[in-house]
Design a protein around this motif. Structure first.
Motif, PDB file in Angstrom:
ATOM      1  N   PRO A 660       0.859  -1.197   0.000  1.00  0.00           N
ATOM      2  CA  PRO A 660       0.000   0.000   0.000  1.00  0.00           C
ATOM      3  C   PRO A 660       0.891   1.242   0.000  1.00  0.00           C
ATOM      4  CG  PRO A 660       0.108  -0.964   2.190  1.00  0.00           C
ATOM      5  CD  PRO A 660       0.875  -1.888   1.286  1.00  0.00           C
ATOM      6  N   HIS A 661       0.421   2.283  -0.628  1.00  0.00           N
ATOM      7  CA  HIS A 661       1.234   3.504  -0.670  1.00  0.00           C
ATOM      8  C   HIS A 661       1.003   4.284   0.618  1.00  0.00           C
ATOM      9  CE1 HIS A 661       2.787   3.546  -4.818  1.00  0.00           C
ATOM     10  NE2 HIS A 661       1.812   2.684  -4.974  1.00  0.00           N
ATOM     11  N   CYS A 662       1.910   4.148   1.556  1.00  0.00           N
ATOM     12  CA  CYS A 662       1.739   4.920   2.779  1.00  0.00           C
ATOM     13  C   CYS A 662       3.062   5.616   3.078  1.00  0.00           C
ATOM     14  CB  CYS A 662       1.327   4.028   3.941  1.00  0.00           C
ATOM     15  SG  CYS A 662       2.486   2.678   4.196  1.00  0.00           S
ATOM     16  N   ILE A 663       2.975   6.683   3.804  1.00  0.00           N
ATOM     17  CA  ILE A 663       4.174   7.470   4.080  1.00  0.00           C
ATOM     18  C   ILE A 663       4.849   6.892   5.316  1.00  0.00           C
ATOM     19  CG2 ILE A 663       3.128   9.263   5.529  1.00  0.00           C
ATOM     20  CD1 ILE A 663       5.318  10.083   2.593  1.00  0.00           C
ATOM     21  N   ARG A 664       6.171   6.680   5.229  1.00  0.00           N
ATOM     22  CA  ARG A 664       6.870   6.084   6.361  1.00  0.00           C
ATOM     23  C   ARG A 664       7.451   7.183   7.244  1.00  0.00           C
ATOM     24  NH1 ARG A 664       9.828   3.938   2.538  1.00  0.00           N
ATOM     25  NH2 ARG A 664      11.703   4.432   3.709  1.00  0.00           N
ATOM     26  N   PRO A 665       7.723   6.871   8.532  1.00  0.00           N
ATOM     27  CA  PRO A 665       8.238   7.909   9.437  1.00  0.00           C
ATOM     28  C   PRO A 665       9.469   8.607   8.892  1.00  0.00           C
ATOM     29  CG  PRO A 665       7.693   5.920  10.673  1.00  0.00           C
ATOM     30  CD  PRO A 665       7.470   5.591   9.221  1.00  0.00           C
ATOM     31  N   PHE A 666      10.369   7.826   8.246  1.00  0.00           N
ATOM     32  CA  PHE A 666      11.568   8.440   7.677  1.00  0.00           C
ATOM     33  C   PHE A 666      11.212   9.483   6.628  1.00  0.00           C
ATOM     34  CE2 PHE A 666      14.558   5.111   9.105  1.00  0.00           C
ATOM     35  CZ  PHE A 666      15.579   5.962   9.462  1.00  0.00           C
ATOM     36  N   GLN A 667      10.282   9.120   5.752  1.00  0.00           N
ATOM     37  CA  GLN A 667       9.924  10.040   4.666  1.00  0.00           C
ATOM     38  C   GLN A 667       9.317  11.313   5.226  1.00  0.00           C
ATOM     39  OE1 GLN A 667       7.627   6.923   2.666  1.00  0.00           O
ATOM     40  NE2 GLN A 667       8.839   7.277   0.848  1.00  0.00           N
ATOM     41  N   LEU A 668       8.507  11.143   6.250  1.00  0.00           N
ATOM     42  CA  LEU A 668       7.894  12.320   6.868  1.00  0.00           C
ATOM     43  C   LEU A 668       8.977  13.208   7.477  1.00  0.00           C
ATOM     44  CD1 LEU A 668       5.221  13.621   7.401  1.00  0.00           C
ATOM     45  CD2 LEU A 668       5.049  12.371   9.535  1.00  0.00           C
ATOM     46  N   ALA A 669       9.948  12.566   8.144  1.00  0.00           N
ATOM     47  CA  ALA A 669      11.034  13.344   8.764  1.00  0.00           C
ATOM     48  C   ALA A 669      11.803  14.122   7.703  1.00  0.00           C
ATOM     49  CB  ALA A 669      11.973  12.404   9.518  1.00  0.00           C
ATOM     50  N   ASP A 849      16.860   3.773  18.069  1.00  0.00           N
ATOM     51  CA  ASP A 849      16.160   3.738  16.784  1.00  0.00           C
ATOM     52  C   ASP A 849      15.326   5.001  16.673  1.00  0.00           C
ATOM     53  OD1 ASP A 849      15.035   3.082  14.465  1.00  0.00           O
ATOM     54  OD2 ASP A 849      14.169   1.182  15.092  1.00  0.00           O
ATOM     55  N   LEU A 850      15.744   5.897  15.776  1.00  0.00           N
ATOM     56  CA  LEU A 850      15.098   7.216  15.724  1.00  0.00           C
ATOM     57  C   LEU A 850      13.707   7.153  15.115  1.00  0.00           C
ATOM     58  CD1 LEU A 850      18.105   9.376  14.537  1.00  0.00           C
ATOM     59  CD2 LEU A 850      17.271   9.029  16.837  1.00  0.00           C
ATOM     60  N   TYR A 851      13.557   6.362  14.082  1.00  0.00           N
ATOM     61  CA  TYR A 851      12.265   6.297  13.400  1.00  0.00           C
ATOM     62  C   TYR A 851      11.857   4.839  13.302  1.00  0.00           C
ATOM     63  CZ  TYR A 851      13.880  10.890  11.985  1.00  0.00           C
ATOM     64  OH  TYR A 851      14.363  12.172  11.984  1.00  0.00           O
ATOM     65  N   PRO A 852      11.175   4.321  14.297  1.00  0.00           N
ATOM     66  CA  PRO A 852      10.855   2.882  14.250  1.00  0.00           C
ATOM     67  C   PRO A 852       9.991   2.582  13.031  1.00  0.00           C
ATOM     68  CG  PRO A 852      10.297   3.881  16.364  1.00  0.00           C
ATOM     69  CD  PRO A 852      10.625   4.992  15.433  1.00  0.00           C
ATOM     70  N   GLU A 853      10.428   1.627  12.244  1.00  0.00           N
ATOM     71  CA  GLU A 853       9.667   1.240  11.064  1.00  0.00           C
ATOM     72  C   GLU A 853       9.551  -0.280  11.041  1.00  0.00           C
ATOM     73  OE1 GLU A 853      11.101   2.855   7.436  1.00  0.00           O
ATOM     74  OE2 GLU A 853      10.622   4.887   8.008  1.00  0.00           O
ATOM     75  N   ASN A 854       8.544  -0.772  10.341  1.00  0.00           N
ATOM     76  CA  ASN A 854       8.390  -2.225  10.306  1.00  0.00           C
ATOM     77  C   ASN A 854       9.215  -2.838   9.185  1.00  0.00           C
ATOM     78  OD1 ASN A 854       7.013  -1.238   8.190  1.00  0.00           O
ATOM     79  ND2 ASN A 854       5.131  -2.375   8.540  1.00  0.00           N
ATOM     80  N   LYS A 855      10.009  -1.992   8.505  1.00  0.00           N
ATOM     81  CA  LYS A 855      10.884  -2.527   7.469  1.00  0.00           C
ATOM     82  C   LYS A 855      12.276  -1.980   7.682  1.00  0.00           C
ATOM     83  CE  LYS A 855       7.642  -3.454   3.970  1.00  0.00           C
ATOM     84  NZ  LYS A 855       7.339  -3.735   2.727  1.00  0.00           N
ATOM     85  N   LYS A 856      13.251  -2.798   7.361  1.00  0.00           N
ATOM     86  CA  LYS A 856      14.638  -2.365   7.526  1.00  0.00           C
ATOM     87  C   LYS A 856      15.236  -2.176   6.137  1.00  0.00           C
ATOM     88  CE  LYS A 856      19.011  -4.030   9.509  1.00  0.00           C
ATOM     89  NZ  LYS A 856      19.885  -4.309   8.389  1.00  0.00           N
ATOM     90  N   TYR A 857      15.868  -1.056   5.941  1.00  0.00           N
ATOM     91  CA  TYR A 857      16.490  -0.796   4.637  1.00  0.00           C
ATOM     92  C   TYR A 857      17.783  -1.588   4.532  1.00  0.00           C
ATOM     93  CZ  TYR A 857      18.809   1.586   0.794  1.00  0.00           C
ATOM     94  OH  TYR A 857      19.455   1.870  -0.384  1.00  0.00           O
TER      95      TYR A 857
END
Length: 1946
Positions: A660-669, A849-857
């Motif tokens: 789904p196209h959703c904005i991730r915390p990193f992108q928002l930051a 972890d500054l921006y907890p995300e459910n995916k790891k780059y």
């Protein structure tokens, strides 16, 4: 003068200027020398002529004069051509008759050549890349030996046909050669021209002029007309030298050669060439690093920051003006001549090679006898030797020059390293000497000796070695000069014996003695010529077969040595020679090999490999056998499976879901960081961006010309919803509409861009964001394009569009460059300020972890991390059997480019693997393990999923023709093997879309639930789950994203000779990936013994089961402590291309993995699966040389382990097979025979895909570059030249450091790189000038595929929201209070449609005492008649804790009639504000204005600050004289041009936020506006509002409240009215005709509204209304036009509320309290004053006084004012603090009063403020009976004080004839006497009745007057007082506290 500039020297004093410039640069503070050379040259156009098309091979007019060349020290004489005849053509490449002479243009045209004439190619200095065709009599040309050419000339022009030119000078003029020296035929006639097989004219052999320098050529003259050698930095520095020796090397060895010199004289060889890791590996040999007593001539010196731009002061013998880079002074030499001229186009960008520029591009100083190159050299040697010129003179070469390459790179490197020490000249360090030539050569030999057989020498390695060696030997002096101030006489270093030239050959031989003859030393007696001849002889005789490098030394000359180094190793020589091709030449070379059929020999060779005959025959045989009945084991069950399973209700695959196209915390930051940068540009004082003037955002995204990237970006924009959010499109937008916002930078781009520019010009109130995505692509300067318009039209397009004048100057365009590789935009000349760079944030900071995300780059660093020991399976691998086959074929086919060989080998491997998997098991020996693994997983993955989802294999083939060949071959093989429905093969070409077969299209539609019949996948992301091979072509990836089903990234074919950081990271970026964090990321728990390489390489089929990525633990282990395994060579286990299976694989089943844990456990700790324990026991220590060592015994096994069953199944049901790869096909068929059990247990490849990144296969060379680290701990790849289009500013720069942040890395590149001349930033600015940055340009950089597109689209959204927010305002939105307490009288103003009040009707209205303004919700209720008011009748009260809750607001869009604060600046109100650039800052004058005030008994002195532009509002005694009065208009004036009433705005603490800009509110009408400020704030208000009139209150009012301001405004206005009446009376005007009104407005009034009421009828109860925004001008002019207006004392309006009901608006006028914005009649209210002491409720107090004086207050209910919520200033600026500064205690209102003479803490606050605050919160202490007792209010005489919301008051005035409420019925619960005057007497008080126990509070200025008041009012008759009932405010005596006395009613 060298090749760097195609310019004419302005002066013959070149050397003098050069020396001066060098001295100047040495003395200057900046370390990077200024480009001083431009002063020596003619105009820029001529310099640019050197830019086009790669290098200038034959631009020798500066190199040779006549036969022998110039003396070394003589610069060429300038030559002046005769001016051409009038009107003739002077265009380069055309003759004077205007005919085209360029070979490229006329190669196919018939040319008439007279007998005896030959066609010859002439070179023009102004067209370095073109040959001009001319016909010359062959008698005047030399024969093959360079002899027998007649003197003179005879030639014809082939263009216009003119014949008989007898002088070459005349002929060169006719041909427009535009030479810079005397034209000579030897110089300009270069090549014979011959016709090829197609009949086209092409460049033939060189014309062999005797004595000219013979330049070697590339093999095929047609393939490479000129080769630009890329700078050697490109190849990346090998590891610098660690401070400690690594394992396996010895740090020093006992002296082996004492006779070389005294033992103490070491030059630190160890430091220089010690245990370095070269090319990413430890030295293969445990070479004793002999620490010979070598020493340099007296102490060499250098520091790597100064570029060396010219000759040393004492001319070094090897240097001459013609020598390679003498001319390149403006740009320091990195290693090699940073060719200033270089390719113009993207297609011709210089390919960066491993060593850098070489060969014929550069002149080499030659002397002595020529050396003949043997004819059959290439045939015998299987490679072209590359000869590096070293020190001294280099002989001429003649003969078969096509088979050798000569390069001056090493010469340049030597010269550069000798200039290091010059930087110390400023310290007086004259004794620090550079490294001697002998030492340099010796170090070079040591370096070459240590190189492994598969490594290539890099100039950067040598530079670092020289630098380190020199630093080691001069450490003390360097430190001393760095720390101490310059000393006049530096201490002499100890004398050291230098290495003599006589010792050198012996020492070099000693150094090379241990290397198995890989380095061969040849010593010459007389000149290098004999050594070269000897080398050629040895090569022909085959005696140098094992030798990779030949070092030739001639040490006969007493003064200096001559040397050169030849690279003869086939592998090294091939890579070096290929690295010299530009991308265009590379493509051209490959193309010609494909077209001319040279590759057929390769195909023929492959077909001989297979013992069963030609592969194609095998394929046909297989096809015929299987036709009609395709083997059931191979039928893709997915073909029918999906439908049947669906119907049967069996479970479907649940893994497939599109993200789904959703904005991730990193992108928002990141979006917020972008926004804050844009805001900071707007906030800066430069005013480059006026955000306040924009109403909306528009954008255009520019992307490279890739169809897939284009479609991908369109989808991103579509799904992000940004177009709807920005209001650019409506709800139902079409794809065509979205296309308006994405621009593909191709031929059609210009039109679309023009309309964008036009749009931006027409909409100045729209902010346009121009996003340049993939911004590192096409940085070619438009000047290059303009010069050569015949080149590709898209070349330089980015520069032409994004850097055009319109974009740079448009105030409403912000440019955002977005890239993963920003290095080329971070040079010394960049347009982007370092402050405008936004870097993707790190995910961890100090372990958090500054921006907890459910995916790891998972990016490059994580891939490299996976190769470190301790990980399960490395994700980066190389394929050694593939590399071995390529190397072998490279030797067999020396004339074929290695890209062709690699592609054919890889296609062959894939072919064999597909055949092996299809059942032709014999073919497994003709492929590599890696390719077999890929193919097996590709074909078998769909079978493991109920829906047939499979994995993607990315096969990267940069060269498009080769990609097409690979596609055709693989598709053919797939068809013959009947695998068309198993997997798709897709040819991905940037210029075209995606084509896939119907069967797969149907599957994709079904998976993605797409109904549209026309749908086709347009991006690679839409291929999610499709089993396919994607052949991805194009020289560069353009940002295409790949789906999560990507499982293998096969980069074995990337051009490994073009190593620059951008190119490398760009290729590796294809594999970047997001991994689900839910996947088990822990390091698997298993013993050390299992971590062997064999373990890692153990699985083929089941490799998918094995891999577990490493995450959390990686931070905990220090990378320093672990030794990197060098065996990720997957086939180090000796599976050569024909290896047989090993016995190990068949050993006892006990070694197979036990059938252990259930599936769930397995996910946590997967079991090893593979070879035997003995194999595993071979730890890394036992395999120090796995990659190169002898074949080990372990063969790669492929256990066909069955898929894991459900947890409930017993282990006995498992089917375990351990087999060699060849049996995998039978293994898989056995599994499928197992039936539904296996099917269910199988795991869809999509499930695994989410949990782990793809596996990447690299060429060995690249693998070593990426996985090795340099001294800084960074991957070696990071030290490479950052981009093709830049060059290093200096060779001796520090290394990048591992600890550098992205910002620091940017600053590093900004300091150490400069753009090449073809780079668009080349001419942008002088170095270091801050004003050279473009103010509205930003750079966003982040790793590839991390989500930058989503981030910048989110940025657009929040930018738009912010702009809307800037045009919005929070206004108070509260209902009126106490509505239900309104007095229901018989009188209402019922003339609903009256525009103005009728005076007679209005007088009859009763006054409404009750306060309705919501801001007074917490104020005491005012009782006007006796009635029982219950406490709950006061409406919904706030709870006490809610008192400080934020008041209710509504967000409103600012209308065009709003009042603004200082942040608003538009064109219209610039002049009004006084900030307009065309106006000087407004001058103001200060005027004192005094008047006496009887009640204060003293004179008041105020000050006016009046800007010059506002002086017309005032009357002066004379111009510039005493201020006399403020002009007032007449009541009778009817003009609509101005507002009559002067507006006064009292303000404090709101110089920025106060709404004083009334220009728009007044709709531009003339008005008088005065800001009333306190003295201490005068300066700051004047700064922010230079064009406003200020009224400055006297300093005694600095701590006063708003009452003082209101009081002084009113008194001043009345005094002014009197003055104006007197003044105008003399002019015959009656006093009552002078306008008596003023406006007193709050500083937060933002907008004004009017209600339009539509009445159904005169008396009808039904009416409707609408509200609209109007200007303050409209409101004021309407009110000022009221009839009988002068009869009203106070006029006001409603406060706006969204909840306004019909009841409030029904009556157009009310007689009630007015607040916030009042129009005051100063004449009528002459005797009613504001209380100057008041802080709060002073308007209520004043309203009550005005009413009691019998005056009219009128509120216009149809007008309303909106008040903005301003969080700063105003009454909030009063803080009550303790006078004892160190008291940390918070002060509460109960502490505001105290007993007199007590030791209470005194407070720093005015007494009146303390009193008002105390009564507001604690009045129940004085009036206990009054609490919630509204029927018995407190009697308040002559004043209204807020006693809190729970106590009611009754206001009465003691003035005679005043209007008061009837009090006869009231029993009061208290009496409040506040500073009562003489009107209050004992008799007056006796009229009122009090409850028994009622309380009294008397407040006076001092204790004395308190007692006098008690006596005067005879209070003791009725009230009882006690001594302890006396209080005072908590003020010190000097602050004049107020005193209270309380008592009880008797």
């Amino acid at each position: 003068m060298g090749n760097s500039y195609a310019g004419q020297l302005k002066t013959t004093r070149f050397e003098e200027v050069l020396h001066n410039s060098i001295e100047a640069s040495l003395r200057s503070n900046s370390l990077v020398p200024r480009p001083v050379f431009s002063q020596l040259y003619l105009e820029a156009e001529q310099q640019l002529s050197a830019l086009e098309g790669g290098s200038r091979v034959e631009n020798e007019e500066e190199e040779e004069e006549g036969e022998g060349g110039l003396e070394q020290n003589c610069p060429p004489n300038p030559y002046q051509m005769h001016p051409p005849p009038e009107g003739c053509c002077t265009t380069d490449g055309f003759c004077q008759a205007g005919k085209d002479l360029r070979l490229v243009s006329i190669s196919s045209e018939p040319i008439d050549v007279p007998a005896g004439f030959l066609l010859v190619g002439a070179k023009s200095p102004s067209l370095p890349d073109h040959l001009l065709v001319c016909a010359v009599d062959k008698r005047f040309l030399p024969d093959d030996d360079g002899h027998n050419a007649l003197l003179g000339f005879s030639g014809n022009c082939v263009g216009c046909g003119k014949k008989g030119f007898c002088y070459f000078t005349e002929f060169s003029s006719h041909m427009n050669l535009k030479v810079t020296t005397q034209p000579k035929k030897q110089k300009h006639l270069k090549y014979y021209l011959i016709r090829n097989a197609q009949g086209a004219l092409t460049k033939g052999p060189l014309i062999c002029w005797k004595g000219s320098e013979l330049r070697s050529r590339q093999a095929s003259a047609s393939a490479c007309s000129s080769s630009l050698f890329p700078p050697l930095e490109s190849s990346g520095l090998p590891a610098p030298f660690p401070s400690e020796p690594g394992p396996g090397t010895t740090s020093s060895v006992p002296l082996g050669a004492p006779q070389a010199g005294p033992a103490s004289d070491h030059v630190s060889l160890t430091a220089a060439v010690g245990p370095a890791v070269f090319n990413g590996k430890d030295s293969p040999k445990h070479q004793p690093l002999v620490k010979h007593s070598l020493s340099a001539a007296p102490r060499p010196s250098a520091l790597g920051i100064l570029s060396n731009s010219g000759p040393p002061k004492k001319r070094h013998k090897g240097w001459s003006p013609e020598s390679p880079s003498a001319a390149d002074g403006g740009y320091p030499q990195g290693g090699g001549n940073r060719a200033k001229y270089e390719s113009t186009g993207v297609t011709c960008m210089p390919q960066v090679g491993l060593v850098g520029p070489a060969s014929v591009t550069f002149p080499v100083v030659a002397s002595g006898e020529p050396v003949s190159v043997p004819d059959n050299l290439l045939k015998i040697c299987k490679a072209k030797p590359v000869i590096f010129k070293g020190h001294g003179h280099f002989p001429y070469l003649c003969g078969n020059l096509n088979d050798v390459i000569v390069s001056p790179l090493l010469y340049t490197c030597y010269r550069n390293s000798q200039s290091i020490s010059r930087v110390y000249g400023q310290y007086g360090a004259s004794t620090i000497q550079p490294i001697s030539e002998e030492m340099q050569l010796l170090l070079t030999v040591y370096y070459l000796v240590q190189l492994a057989a598969d490594q290539v020498p890099l100039m950067e390695d040598l530079e670092q070695i020289f630098l380190r060696s020199w630093r080691e030997s001069h450490l003390t002096e360097i430190r001393q000069y760095q720390q101490a101030p310059p000393q006049p006489i530096p201490p002499a270093p100890g004398a050291v014996a230098p290495v003599t030239s006589a010792q050198l050959p012996w020492l070099a031989g000693l150094a090379a003695s241990s290397c198995n003859d890989s380095v061969h030393i040849i010593e010459c007696t007389y000149s290098l010529a004999e050594g070269l001849s000897e080398m050629f002889r040895l090569l022909i005789e085959g005696k140098l077969a094992k030798t990779n490098y030949v070092v030739i030394i001639c040490a006969c000359r007493s003064a200096a040595i001559d040397s050169c180094i030849a690279v003869t190793g086939k592998y090294q020589a091939r890579i070096l020679s290929e690295s010299l091709l530009t991308p265009a030449e590379y493509q051209k070379e490959v193309n010609s090999e494909l077209v001319t059929g040279k590759v057929d020999s390769l195909g023929a060779f492959f077909s001989t490999l297979c013992p069963e005959g030609d592969i194609d025959i095998l394929l046909d045989k297989f096809h015929q056998e299987n036709q009609g009945q395709i083997s059931s084991s191979l039928t893709a069950s997915s073909v029918t499976k999906s439908a049947s399973l669906d119907v049967g209700g069996t479970r479907l695959c649940t893994s497939y879901r599109l993200e789904p196209h959703c904005i991730r915390p990193f992108q928002l930051a990141v979006a917020q960081k972008l926004l804050s940068h844009v805001c900071s540009i707007a906030d800066s004082s430069t005013q480059h961006l006026d955000l306040g003037s924009f109403e909306k955002v528009d954008f255009l995204i520019c992307i490279p010309p890739s169809e897939v990237t284009y479609q991908q970006t369109l989808l991103h924009v579509w799904h992000s919803g940004v177009l709807l959010e920005l209001g650019l499109e409506k709800e139902h937008m079409t794809k065509q509409r979205v296309e308006q916002y994405v621009l593909k930078l191709d031929a059609e781009a210009q039109t679309k861009f023009k309309s964008f520019l036009q749009n931006s010009f027409q909409n100045p109130h729209t902010l346009f964001v121009l996003i340049h995505d993939h911004a590192h692509w096409d940085l070619v300067s438009s000047t290059v394009h303009d010069l050569y318009s015949q080149s590709d039209p898209s070349v330089g397009l980015v520069d032409r569009l994004l850097n055009c004048k319109e974009v740079k100057e448009a105030p409403n365009i912000v440019v955002l460059h977005v890239t993963s590789f920003p290095y080329a935009l971070q040079t010394q000349h960049t347009l982007i300020s370092p402050y405008n760079e936004i870097h993707w944030p790190a995910s961890y900071s100090n372990g958090v972890d500054l921006y907890p995300e459910n995916k790891k780059y998972f990016g490059l660093s994580e891939f490299i991390e996976s190769t470190l020991s301790g990980h399960s399976l490395p994700l980066l691998r190389y394929d050694s059997s593939f590399e071995a086959m390529v190397t072998a074929l490279g030797k067999r086919f020396p004339r074929l480019h290695s890209a062709v060989i690699r592609t054919f080998v890889l296609v062959q491997h894939y072919t064999a693997a597909m055949m092996a998997v299809s059942g032709l098991s014999q073919m497994k020996n003709y492929t590599s393990v890696e390719t077999l693994e890929i193919t097996q997983n590709l074909i078998n993955s769909p079978k493991q999923c109920p829906c047939g989802h499979g994995l993607m294999v990315l096969l990267r083939v940069p060269c498009s023709p080769l990609a097409a060949v690979a596609y055709e071959r693989l598709a053919h093989v797939r068809a013959r093997l009947a695998l068309e429905e198993h997997f798709e093969i897709i040819l991905g070409n940037p210029s075209s879309g995606i084509t896939i077969g119907k069967h797969f299209l149907k599957q994709l539609k079904m998976w993605q639930k797409i109904e549209d019949a026309e749908w086709r996948p347009q991006t690679y992301l839409e291929l999610e789950g499709l089993p396919c091979i994607l052949i991805f072509s194009g020289m560069d990836p353009h940002g295409e994203s790949l789906p999560r089903s990507l499982r293998y990234c096969d980069l074995r074919l990337i051009n490994s000779s073009c190593l620059v950081r951008t190119a490398l990271e760009q290729e590796l970026g294809l594999a970047a990936y997001f991994v689900s964090s839910e996947a088990p990321l822990e390091k698997r728990a298993r013993s050390e013994a299992l971590e062997s390489d064999a373990e890692k390489l153990s699985s083929t089929d089941n490799e998918d089961e094995e891999l577990v990525t490493e995450g959390s633990t990686s931070e905990k282990r220090s990378p320093v402590k672990r030794e990197r395994s060098r065996s990720h060579d997957s086939a180090s286990s000796s599976l050569s291309s024909k290896a047989s299976s090993s016995a190990r694989c068949g050993e006892s089943p006990a070694q197979a993995p036990p059938a252990g844990p259930s599936r769930g456990d397995r996910a946590r700790s997967p079991q090893p699966c593979g070879p035997a324990e003995e194999g595993r026991a071979l730890g890394e220590r036992q395999w120090p040389r796995a990659g190169r060592g002898p074949p080990s015994v372990i063969s790669r096994c492929s256990p066909g382990l069955a898929p894991q069953p459900e947890p409930g199944l017993k282990t006995s049901q498992w089917s375990i097979q351990v087999s060699v790869p060849s049996s995998s096909s039978s293994g898989s068929s056995a599994m499928h025979a197992a039936g539904p059990l296996v099917l269910q247990a199988a795991q869809c490849s999509m499930t695994k895909a989410c949990r782990r990144p793809p596996v990447v296969f690299l060429p060995k060379l690249v693998y070593d570059m990426v996985t090795s680290t340099d001294g800084s701990g960074l991957p070696k790849a990071a030290s490479l030249l950052p981009s093709h289009s830049v060059m290093w500013a200096s060779s001796f720069r520090p290394l990048l450091s591992k600890t550098m942040t992205s910002t620091e890395q940017s600053l590093y590149y900004r300091q150490w790189t400069v753009p090449r001349p073809s780079h668009m930033d080349y001419g942008s600015r002088a170095e270091g000038r801050v004003d050279g940055f473009h103010p509205r340009r930003l750079l966003l950089s982040g790793p590839p595929q991390i989500g930058k597109t989503g981030a910048y689209l989110q940025f657009l959204s929040i930018l738009s929201r912010m702009l809307i927010r800037l045009t919005e305002v929070d206004v108070y939105d509260e209902e009126e209070i106490n509505i239900n307490l309104r007095e229901e009288s018989d009188w209402h103003y019922l003339q609903l449609s009256d525009p103005w009040p009728d005076l007679e009707l209005f007088k009859k209205l009763p006054f409404d005492y009750i306060i309705h303004d919501p801001k007074y919700e917490d104020a005491s209720l005012i009782c006007s008649h006796h009635q029982g008011i219950k406490s709950e009748d006061r409406g919904t009260r706030r709870k006490p804790e809610d008192l400080y809750v934020r008041r209710q607001t509504a967000r409103m869009r600012l209308s065009k009639y709003a009042a603004y604060n200082t942040y608003h600046h538009c064109e219209q109100c610039h002049q009004y504000m006084g900030f307009h650039p065309r106006y000087q800052l407004y001058e103001s004058t200060l005027h004192a204005f005094a008047f006496s005030y009887s009640m204060l008994g003293e004179e008041i002195q105020l000050h006016f600050i009046i800007p010059k532009s506002k002086e017309h509002h005032f009357v002066f005694s004379q111009p510039g004289g005493q201020l006399e009065s403020m002009r007032l208009p007449l009541v009778t004036d009817k003009s609509h041009e101005y507002i009559k009433s002067p507006t006064f705005t009292p303000t404090t603490g709101r110089h920025e936020h106060g709404l004083f800009n009334l220009y728009h509110a007044m709709d531009g009408a003339s008005h008088l506006h005065v800001l009333v400020v306190k003295e201490y704030e005068m300066a700051i208000y004047k700064k922010y509002w230079p064009n406003h009139i200020m009224l400055v209150l006297p300093s005694i009012f600095n701590s006063a409240g708003v009452g003082a301001a209101h009081f002084l405004i009113k008194e001043l206005s009345y005094h002014n009215l009197e003055l104006e009446r007197n003044r105008q009376e003399e002019l015959g005007i009656k006093p009552q005709d002078i306008w008596p009104f003023i406006v007193i407005s709050d500083d937060s009034c933002v907008m004004w509204n009017v209600l339009d009421v539509d009445c159904g009828g005169e008396r009808s109860r039904e009416f409707s209304w609408s509200e609209r925004n109007v200007s303050l001008k409209h409101v004021m002019q309407h009110i000022e036009a009221s009839p009988s207006i002068t009869h009203y004392a106070l006029i006001g309006m409603r406060k706006w509320s969204s909840k306004t009901g019909s009841r409030e608006v029904r009556e157009p006028f009310s007689r009630c309290h007015v607040h916030d914005f009042i129009i005051l009649n100063v004449d009528l209210t002459q005797n009613v004053q504001y209380n100057q002491n008041r802080f709060m409720c002073d308007d209520v107090d004043f309203n009550l006084r005005v009413h009691s004086a019998g005056l009219l207050l009128c509120r216009f209910n149809r007008f309303s004012v909106m008040k903005k919520q301003i969080a700063v200033g105003g009454h909030r600026s009063f803080h009550i603090t303790s006078k004892v500064s160190d008291s940390p205690m918070a002060i509460v209102p109960a502490q505001y009063i105290c007993a007199p003479d007590s030791k209470h803490t005194f407070l720093a606050a005015p007494a009146q403020l303390l009193l008002e605050k105390f009564l507001q919160h604690h009045s129940h202490r004085f009036f206990p009976l009054s609490l919630k007792n509204h029927g018995h209010p407190v009697l308040s005489v002559d004043c209204y004080l807020n006693l809190g919301s729970q106590i009611s008051v009754c206001y009465v005035s003691s003035r005679p004839h005043s209007l008061n409420v009837s009090c006869s019925d009231f029993l009061f619960s208290g009496l409040l006497l506040y500073l009562c005057d003489s009107f209050v007497g004992a008799a007056f008080l006796k009229k009122f009745h009090f409850l028994k126990g009622a309380t009294l509070c008397v407040i006076c200025q001092d204790r004395n007057s308190l007692r006098q008041t008690v006596v005067r009012l005879e209070l003791e008759d009725e009230w009882q007082f006690r001594l302890r009932d006396e209080f005072q405010t908590a003020n010190a005596k000097e602050d004049r506290p107020l005193f209270f006395l309380t008592g009880r009613h008797i």
